[in-house]
Design an enzyme around this catalytic site. Structure first.
Site, mmCIF file in Angstrom:
data_model
loop_
_atom_site.group_PDB
_atom_site.id
_atom_site.type_symbol
_atom_site.label_atom_id
_atom_site.label_comp_id
_atom_site.label_asym_id
_atom_site.label_seq_id
_atom_site.Cartn_x
_atom_site.Cartn_y
_atom_site.Cartn_z
ATOM 1 N N SER A 1 1.621 32.533 -28.628
ATOM 2 C CA SER A 1 1.646 33.989 -28.435
ATOM 3 C C SER A 1 1.928 34.719 -29.748
ATOM 4 O O SER A 1 2.659 34.201 -30.599
ATOM 5 C CB SER A 1 2.752 34.328 -27.423
ATOM 6 N N TYR B 1 -2.319 40.327 -29.450
ATOM 7 C CA TYR B 1 -2.207 41.627 -28.778
ATOM 8 C C TYR B 1 -2.881 42.657 -29.667
ATOM 9 O O TYR B 1 -2.869 42.531 -30.902
ATOM 10 C CB TYR B 1 -0.740 42.007 -28.587
ATOM 11 N N THR C 1 -5.439 39.371 -25.412
ATOM 12 C CA THR C 1 -4.860 39.826 -24.141
ATOM 13 C C THR C 1 -5.145 41.318 -23.957
ATOM 14 O O THR C 1 -4.845 42.130 -24.827
ATOM 15 C CB THR C 1 -3.347 39.548 -24.121
ATOM 16 N N LYS D 1 -8.399 37.771 -22.033
ATOM 17 C CA LYS D 1 -7.395 37.446 -21.014
ATOM 18 C C LYS D 1 -6.918 38.708 -20.307
ATOM 19 O O LYS D 1 -6.641 39.722 -20.967
ATOM 20 C CB LYS D 1 -6.204 36.759 -21.702
ATOM 21 N N HIS E 1 -1.391 38.532 -15.619
ATOM 22 C CA HIS E 1 -0.244 38.316 -16.499
ATOM 23 C C HIS E 1 0.927 37.674 -15.738
ATOM 24 O O HIS E 1 2.095 37.986 -15.976
ATOM 25 C CB HIS E 1 0.183 39.647 -17.128
HETATM 26 C C1 FMN Z 1 7.889 34.087 -20.046
HETATM 27 C C2 FMN Z 1 6.489 34.563 -20.131
HETATM 28 C C3 FMN Z 1 6.064 35.165 -21.300
HETATM 29 C C4 FMN Z 1 4.733 35.591 -21.406
HETATM 30 N N1 FMN Z 1 4.286 36.112 -22.603
HETATM 31 C C5 FMN Z 1 2.964 36.366 -22.762
HETATM 32 C C6 FMN Z 1 2.456 36.725 -24.040
HETATM 33 O O1 FMN Z 1 3.179 36.821 -25.027
HETATM 34 N N2 FMN Z 1 1.119 36.960 -24.136
HETATM 35 C C7 FMN Z 1 0.270 36.865 -23.062
HETATM 36 O O2 FMN Z 1 -0.936 37.089 -23.195
HETATM 37 N N3 FMN Z 1 0.737 36.499 -21.850
HETATM 38 C C8 FMN Z 1 2.048 36.229 -21.675
HETATM 39 N N4 FMN Z 1 2.509 35.806 -20.462
HETATM 40 C C9 FMN Z 1 1.565 35.593 -19.348
HETATM 41 C C10 FMN Z 1 1.011 34.166 -19.390
HETATM 42 O O3 FMN Z 1 0.157 33.981 -20.485
HETATM 43 C C11 FMN Z 1 0.217 33.824 -18.119
HETATM 44 O O4 FMN Z 1 -0.748 34.826 -17.901
HETATM 45 C C12 FMN Z 1 1.102 33.688 -16.883
HETATM 46 O O5 FMN Z 1 2.324 33.108 -17.216
HETATM 47 C C13 FMN Z 1 0.406 32.835 -15.836
HETATM 48 O O6 FMN Z 1 1.161 32.755 -14.678
HETATM 49 P P1 FMN Z 1 2.147 31.531 -14.315
HETATM 50 O O7 FMN Z 1 3.383 31.750 -15.134
HETATM 51 O O8 FMN Z 1 2.374 31.717 -12.871
HETATM 52 O O9 FMN Z 1 1.441 30.257 -14.685
HETATM 53 C C14 FMN Z 1 3.840 35.426 -20.316
HETATM 54 C C15 FMN Z 1 4.302 34.835 -19.138
HETATM 55 C C16 FMN Z 1 5.604 34.410 -19.051
HETATM 56 C C17 FMN Z 1 6.062 33.756 -17.779
#
Ligand code: FMN
Length: 404
Positions: free
Chosen positions: A108, A131, A157, A253, A277
């Site tokens: 990320s 981002y 994203t 995404k 997300h």
């Molecule tokens: C703790 C956490 C931090 C996240 N940070 C980002 C991020 O920095 N960039 C991003 O595109 N998505 C982020 N996401 C979303 C994840 O990329 C992903 O879409 C999501 O976790 C998928 O769902 P799941 O946790 O049920 O597998 C984050 C998700 C979590 C749980």
């Protein structure tokens, strides 16, 4: 004593014990009422599989490709912010486990370990998530840094130009590193393992940003920088400009709507991720798995469609593949793995999912993941498609709808 780890839920329980409250809550929460966060998992549970017997189950293969790159199973690690706060150097640990398992790791923008930290510590290429920020020159430098580090795909994203509110983060005063309030210090005293590991690393702030973005010299200015820097005017033209600079495989995404999927494909992106997300943005949006079939029907003949959100098992992976996903991303399952047991926890997570996926594929009468399709899903005779899911109807090849 640690109980034997056999499920992703076991990793979650252990992470909850070992990770400071603020960072555990950051992972295990969704926005506002968390209805979309819950729907992501619940809608998977509603999908049923067809059990087949007296079919050859020998010599099975989960190997396939994602954006043309070989993967040992169709599962990638999703970009997650501040994984290095779940455990010291968390991003490096996760990237190492992913490399050993033969699946992609996505770093990320908002990571603790920087692009360069991960490239130096891991000998396999990884993917980088971007981002879209107001500071275009910082944006461009991030893309250039990812290319210089040998990243083999860029994940852009699109669904976080403004931030959904997670109540727990507000109450906990989330920051990286944590601010030394009384409540935080009291909680940290109960997590000696975490504190020790943090003392042993120099990586405790957002290292892609600090010292790289204009005016960010220390971590105190990061939260204001983040709030000010995500650009709410993001357009499809901006996406094309990012593609022009990156030039490699681009994955978009955060697509949840078929019209946006058509527009996304028109930017020339190689693939898209059906995602809300992880239920952290629009509370009340449909689950990713419910959105998947219509998007596959709209653009599946023109691009690779991936999905994420709610995958907690290999059974969930095969359901997504059956509904048209070329691959899936997991977020929380591996984040819990990092918090529970570091690199070993992520390896556990991937092993669990791989084994479940392999056995489930066999029970469904298939030997090669590339042959899995909607026929493995149970549909009672004469019934309509499963609740919340639209039948997969591939569209005829033809001129694309113009991007809006
Ligand atoms: C703790 C956490 C931090 C996240 N940070 C980002 C991020 O920095 N960039 C991003 O595109 N998505 C982020 N996401 C979303 C994840 O990329 C992903 O879409 C999501 O976790 C998928 O769902 P799941 O946790 O049920 O597998 C984050 C998700 C979590 C749980």
């Amino acid at each position: 004593m640690t109980r034997t780890i056999t499920t992703v839920e076991d990793l979650r329980v252990l992470a909850e014990r070992r990770v400071p409250r603020m960072f555990y809550d950051y992972a295990d929460s969704g926005s506002w009422t968390e209805s979309t966060y819950r729907a992501n998992e619940a809608d998977f549970a509603a999908i049923k599989l067809r059990q087949r017997v007296a079919v050859d189950m020998s010599d099975r293969s989960l190997a396939t490709t994602m954006v043309g790159q070989p993967v040992s199973m169709p599962v990638a690690l999703a970009p997650c912010g501040i994984v290095g706060m779940q455990r010291a150097d968390g991003e490096i640990l996760a990237a190492r486990a992913a490399a050993k398992a033969g699946v992609p790791f996505t770093l990320s923008t908002m990571s603790i370990c920087s692009i360069e930290d991960v490239a130096e510590a891991v000998d396999q290429p990884f993917w980088f998530q971007l981002y879209f920020l107001r500071d275009r020159s910082f944006n461009d430098r991030l893309i250039d840094r990812a290319r210089a580090a040998g990243c083999t795909a860029l994940v852009l994203t699109l669904d976080l130009q403004i931030m959904g509110q997670r109540h727990k983060d507000v109450r906990n005063g989330l920051s990286a590193p944590p601010k030394p309030t009384f409540a935080t210090l009291a909680n940290l005293m109960t997590k000696p393992r975490w504190c020790l590991s943090m003392l042993g690393t120099k990586r405790r702030s957002l290292r892609n940003v600090v010292g790289h973005a204009e005016g960010v010299r220390d971590t105190r200015s990061i939260s204001s920088w983040t709030t000010e820097q995500f650009d709410p005017r993001l357009s499809w033209d901006d996406v094309r400009r990012i593609q022009d600079r990156w030039k490699g495989p681009l994955i978009l995404k955060g697509i949840l709507d078929p019209e946006d999927a058509a527009a996304a494909v028109n930017t020339g992106a190689e693939a898209l991720i059906v995602s809300n997300h992880g239920g952290r943005q629009l509370d009340g949006a449909i689950s990713s798995i419910a959105a998947l079939p219509e998007i596959v029907a709209e653009v599946g003949h023109r691009t690779e469609v991936f999905m994420d959100g709610g995958i907690r098992s290999g059974q969930d992976v095969i359901k997504a593949v059956a509904l048209g996903a070329k691959g899936v991303f997991i977020g929380r399952p591996y984040v819990y793995g990092v918090g529970a047991l570091g690199e070993r926890g992520v390896t556990h997570c991937l092993d669990i999912i791989r084994k479940e996926l392999d056995m489930t594929m066999a029970f469904c009468g298939r030997r090669d993941i590339r042959t899995v399709d909607g026929d493995i899903l149970h549909r009672p005779r004469g019934s309509s498609p499963q609740p919340g899911l639209v039948e997969r109807r591939p569209r005829p090849l033809g001129p694309a709808r113009q991007a809006g």
